[in-house]
Design an enzyme around this catalytic site. Sequence first.
Site, PDB file in Angstrom:
ATOM      1  CG  ASP A  11      -2.080   0.949   1.102  1.00 36.47           C
ATOM      2  OD1 ASP A  11      -3.228   0.474   1.044  1.00 36.47           O
ATOM      3  OD2 ASP A  11      -1.858   2.186   1.056  1.00 36.47           O
ATOM      4  CB  CYS A  69     -20.356  -6.521   0.218  1.00 36.83           C
ATOM      5  SG  CYS A  69     -20.749  -4.846  -0.368  1.00 36.83           S
ATOM      6  NE  ARG A 109     -22.921   3.061  -2.582  1.00 31.07           N
ATOM      7  CZ  ARG A 109     -21.613   3.196  -2.796  1.00 31.07           C
ATOM      8  NH1 ARG A 109     -20.921   4.119  -2.127  1.00 31.07           N
ATOM      9  NH2 ARG A 109     -20.999   2.426  -3.671  1.00 31.07           N
TER      10      ARG A 109
END
EC number: 1.2.1.12
Length: 334
Positions: free
Chosen positions: A33, A150, A232
């Site tokens: 990362d 998900c 959202r």
Amino acid sequence: MRIVINGFGRIGRLVLRQILKRNSPIEVVAINDLVAGDLLTYLFKYDSTHGSFAPQATFSDGCLVMGERKVHFLAEKDVQKLPWKDLDVDVVVESTGLFVNRDDVAKHLDSGAKRVLITAPAKGDVPTFVMGVNHQQFDPADVIISNASCTTNCLAPLAKVLLDNFGIEEGLMTTVHAATATQSVVDGPSRKDWRGGRGAFQNIIPASTGAAKAVGLCLPELKGKLTGMAFRVPVADVSVVDLTVKLSSATTYEAICEAVKHAANTSMKNIMYYTEEAVVSSDFIGCEYSSVFDAQAGVALNDRFFKLVAWYDNEIGYATRIVDLLEYVQENSK
């Protein structure tokens, strides 16, 4: 199995958390990362949603140190320069969210990794596996695989129960989805769509999602029969699938509930959960199930047309399935 995590954001950190929590035989040898290792260690230890974890963890000599366990931090932007061959990497968990195209992800293989698991819907000819739905179709020859999203992990188990018991003619899904890192806290420009740049905690924001269509990747019988959208909403975690579906055969809502309950206790055990409690979203923070069927929330219009509701922790639940899939791959690649 020796793995590396490429991208130590929300999902990457929670995958490591779940590996450690269950004392998995999976060995995490490195994290790549671009964020500084000491900051990543801090973010791993302290989580505003899921609480603190591994309080003994420290950053030392470029590593995340937890007792006798050391995980090396790397900060290499060019995938082809990553030392996967030297580290003898079995699987790269590709969780940057940036590399979802097969050709881009294949660069991990060029760098010496034996396999790549994409923690997102993939683009191109990539086998997609959802635990409890089609994971048994995994072939060791599949060196690039996807765990879908998900939302697909929530919807697909429910869709499979309906398909196996009643048949599905067609359906529309809406996911009422928690805010994610791609959203802005205050209004600003969005590369994807204008509405997506509006303040995440001030608005309910309509958005696109391919989660319903992706069910057809793991259940080919449903290809072209499901689509959907997202809203959202201003919560930090836990989302809910609202599936409006027309079944092939006549039935009752009670029979659907019984079918889901049976699956949750048998073929979908540890994947699905059935509840008749008066639950709300915060009740599922930290929930490791892919899909929690809410028997109180669904309704029937007639004997073939139903609205069904299933909750999911879009972070922990999904990260748990990634670890499940890794362990399944390990067991079935020998």
